[in-house]
Enzyme design. Structure first.
Site, PDB file in Angstrom:
ATOM      1  N   GLU A  73       9.946   2.005  10.489  1.00  0.00           N
ATOM      2  CA  GLU A  73      11.001   2.969  10.122  1.00  0.00           C
ATOM      3  C   GLU A  73      10.358   4.340  10.201  1.00  0.00           C
ATOM      4  OE1 GLU A  73      14.154   2.431   9.287  1.00  0.00           O
ATOM      5  OE2 GLU A  73      14.090   0.247   9.311  1.00  0.00           O
TER       6      GLU A  73
ATOM      7  N   LYS B  94       0.863  -1.185   0.000  1.00  0.00           N
ATOM      8  CA  LYS B  94       0.000   0.000   0.000  1.00  0.00           C
ATOM      9  C   LYS B  94       0.900   1.236   0.000  1.00  0.00           C
ATOM     10  CE  LYS B  94      -1.473   2.829   2.864  1.00  0.00           C
ATOM     11  NZ  LYS B  94      -1.298   4.018   2.030  1.00  0.00           N
TER      12      LYS B  94
ATOM     13  N   GLU C  98      10.546  16.933  14.204  1.00  0.00           N
ATOM     14  CA  GLU C  98      10.917  16.704  12.808  1.00  0.00           C
ATOM     15  C   GLU C  98      10.154  17.692  11.931  1.00  0.00           C
ATOM     16  OE1 GLU C  98       9.434  13.181  10.706  1.00  0.00           O
ATOM     17  OE2 GLU C  98      11.492  12.824  10.044  1.00  0.00           O
TER      18      GLU C  98
ATOM     19  N   THR D  60       6.285   9.072  12.922  1.00  0.00           N
ATOM     20  CA  THR D  60       6.274   8.432  14.239  1.00  0.00           C
ATOM     21  C   THR D  60       4.843   8.358  14.768  1.00  0.00           C
ATOM     22  OG1 THR D  60       8.557   9.027  14.683  1.00  0.00           O
ATOM     23  CG2 THR D  60       7.156   8.677  16.609  1.00  0.00           C
TER      24      THR D  60
END
Ligand code: NAD
Length: 487
Positions: free
Chosen positions: A260, A186, A393, A240
């Site tokens: 990841e 996906k 981030e 995350t």
């Protein structure tokens, strides 16, 4: 079915999904759009997989796993198929690069340079499984024999983000197929095209029906896939926040999961570093793909006493970055990929200003751009380690330059992060760099440069993820260990 992407004018929009070895019509009329980051206009619409389409793909992968022949093939036989996939991918490298640039806005010079990783990954895992110890003969203390066998984990969902669409999918599919798993891919809704190219290559390579299935979709159908009781393992790359959610869903039914996730990586320039020699790496890896790469070195730690020397060099180079049309081979930085990315990055630039950091360069829209999700490469100084721009981030071309007093202070600042993905140390003494690398709480570190090599493990400490992709460790993600005793 053939996705040709040489120009958006001649682009053929995908119309079907790849399920059970066939190009299959969607069961719903849902569609998704690919938007050009340069023109902000729709490039194409294509079907989104509904939960019913996902069910079909999972059912095909389930049968292909349970009834075979893929998991029962010898490693040599699977390797033969994987090498064929690699050969077909190698024939499509220009299409893959064009698709990446078209959807993401990554400069064509960079995408052309990086696309070779896709066939490399398939060849690497083909080679690895021919020597991998799938069966290990051991002895018990009572003299009895034991065979420890490595078996594929089962049906795997591969869920990937938009920034490096095919490389991140190839890591999963190459390793998963090598292990003997069957896959349901996906890709991200914004960037489906390369996954279609991979499906075409797998079809041409003649893999058995149902071994690889492609169902592009957004979050809702993605969630359905993660919750599916016939999915044995989820391999996820992304934010995350989404990773935590997916891990929680998988924990509920103890499905295997590898993650990841995001990063906030530090480059530490030690006091003996040659800043001029470090500059080329910093220019590429502090803001790759307009800063939209998980391992970007977004915090640059410099000794206080050499701070001005560094800024003179680095700011001079950042101001010279050629921002432009990503299809122009001279362009070094394209736009951000999507409107919400532009909004996010502008939000962080405003937050940095509001928290009292200084914009040493950039901070706005580059001159001459009236359209497209462009933002200037931006460097903040006077950044305190706990500011949002130093902690969160940003996923854009925004770098914080942070001063440190001594090596201990540098380590404290580098490790003051909830992330732990990557990092770099620049020094005249490689062994000193190694000692510093050992103190960094991250999944990878490069001394005097930045290396991410698919043949070696990559992944995160802390909130940057669980598990590793690449290298033999990447194969282990798709393996269950079975112990057979001869009593
Ligand atoms: P995202 O988390 O929004 O989406 C990633 C993928 O997950 C997409 O395919 C999305 O549709 C899907 N998804 C999102 N929520 C889901 C859910 N609840 N259930 C199932 N599927 C779901 O991330 P993004 O914005 O596409 O990508 C950017 C992020 O990816 C950044 O945080 C970046 O650091 C990270 N990233 C990490 C690595 C790595 O190797 N560590 C590599 C590249 C990108």
């Amino acid at each position: 079915m053939n996705v040709m992407v040489r120009s958006s004018a001649g682009l053929k929009a995908p119309e079907k999904f790849f399920i059970d070895g066939e190009w299959v019509r969607p069961l719903s009329s849902r569609t998704l759009d690919v938007i050009s980051p340069v023109t902000e206009e729709r490039v194409l619409s294509y079907p989104e997989a509904s939960p019913a389409d996902i069910d079909q793909a999972v059912a095909a992968a389930r049968v292909a796993f349970d009834k075979g022949p893929w998991p029962q093939f010898s490693p040599t036989e699977r390797a033969r198929h994987l090498r064929k996939v690699a050969d077909h991918l190698a024939d499509r490298l220009e299409d893959i690069a064009q698709a990446w640039t078209l959807q993401v806005g990554a400069p064509i010079s960079l995408t052309r340079y990086l696309v070779g990783q896709n066939p490399t990954l398939f060849r690497y895992y083909a080679d690895l499984i021919e020597t991998y110890p799938f069966i290990d003969e051991r002895q018990r203390d009572d003299g009895g024999r034991v065979r420890v066998v490595k078996e594929p984990v089962g049906v795997c969902a591969a869920i990937t983000p938009w920034n490096a669409p095919l490389v991140l999918l190839s890591y999963k599919v190459a390793a998963g197929l090598a292990a003997g798993c069957t896959m349901v891919a996906k890709p991200s809704p914004e960037t489906p095209l390369e996954a279609y190219i991979l499906a075409e290559c797998i079809e041409k390579a003649g893999l058995p029906k149902g071994v690889f299935n492609l169902v592009p979709a957004g979050r809702e159908s993605g969630d359905h896939l993660v919750r599916h009781r016939h999915v044995d393992k989820v391999a996820f790359t992304g934010s995350t926040a989404a990773g935590k959610h997916i891990a929680a869903v998988c924990a509920e039914r103890l499905a295997r999961v590898s993650l990841e996730l995001g990063g906030k990586s530090a480059a530490i320039l030690l006091d003996d570093a040659d800043f001029g020699a470090a500059l080329p790496s910093l220019m590429i890896y502090t803001m790759p793909i307009t800063g939209q790469v998980c391992f970007s070195l977004t915090r640059v730690l410099v000794p206080e006493r050499r701070r001005q020397e560094f800024l003179d060099l680095y700011l001079g180079a950042v101001k010279g970055i050629r921002v432009g049309d990503p299809f122009d081979p001279q362009t070094q930085m394209g736009p951000l990929t999507m409107a919400r990315q532009l909004e996010r990055v502008q939000g962080y630039i405003a937050a940095g200003r509001a928290e009292g950091a200084t914009i040493a360069c950039g901070g706005g829209r580059p001159a001459g751009f009236t359209k497209g999700y462009y933002v200037e490469p931006t460097v903040f100084t006077d950044v305190e380690p706990d500011m949002r721009i130093a902690q969160e981030e940003i996923f854009g071309p925004v770098v914080s330059v942070i001063g440190y007093r001594d090596e201990d202070d540098a380590m404290r600042k580098a490790n003051n992060s909830s992330y732990g993905l990557s990092g770099a140390v620049f020094t005249a003494d490689a062994e000193r760099g190694y000692a510093v690398a050992r103190r960094m709480r991250t999944g990878s570190v490069t001394i005097n440069g930045m290396v991410v090599d698919p043949k070696h493990p990559f992944g995160g400490f802390k909130q940057s993820g669980i598990g590793r992709e690449g290298g033999p460790e990447g194969l282990d993600n798709y393996i269950e260990t079975k112990t057979i005793h001869f009593a």
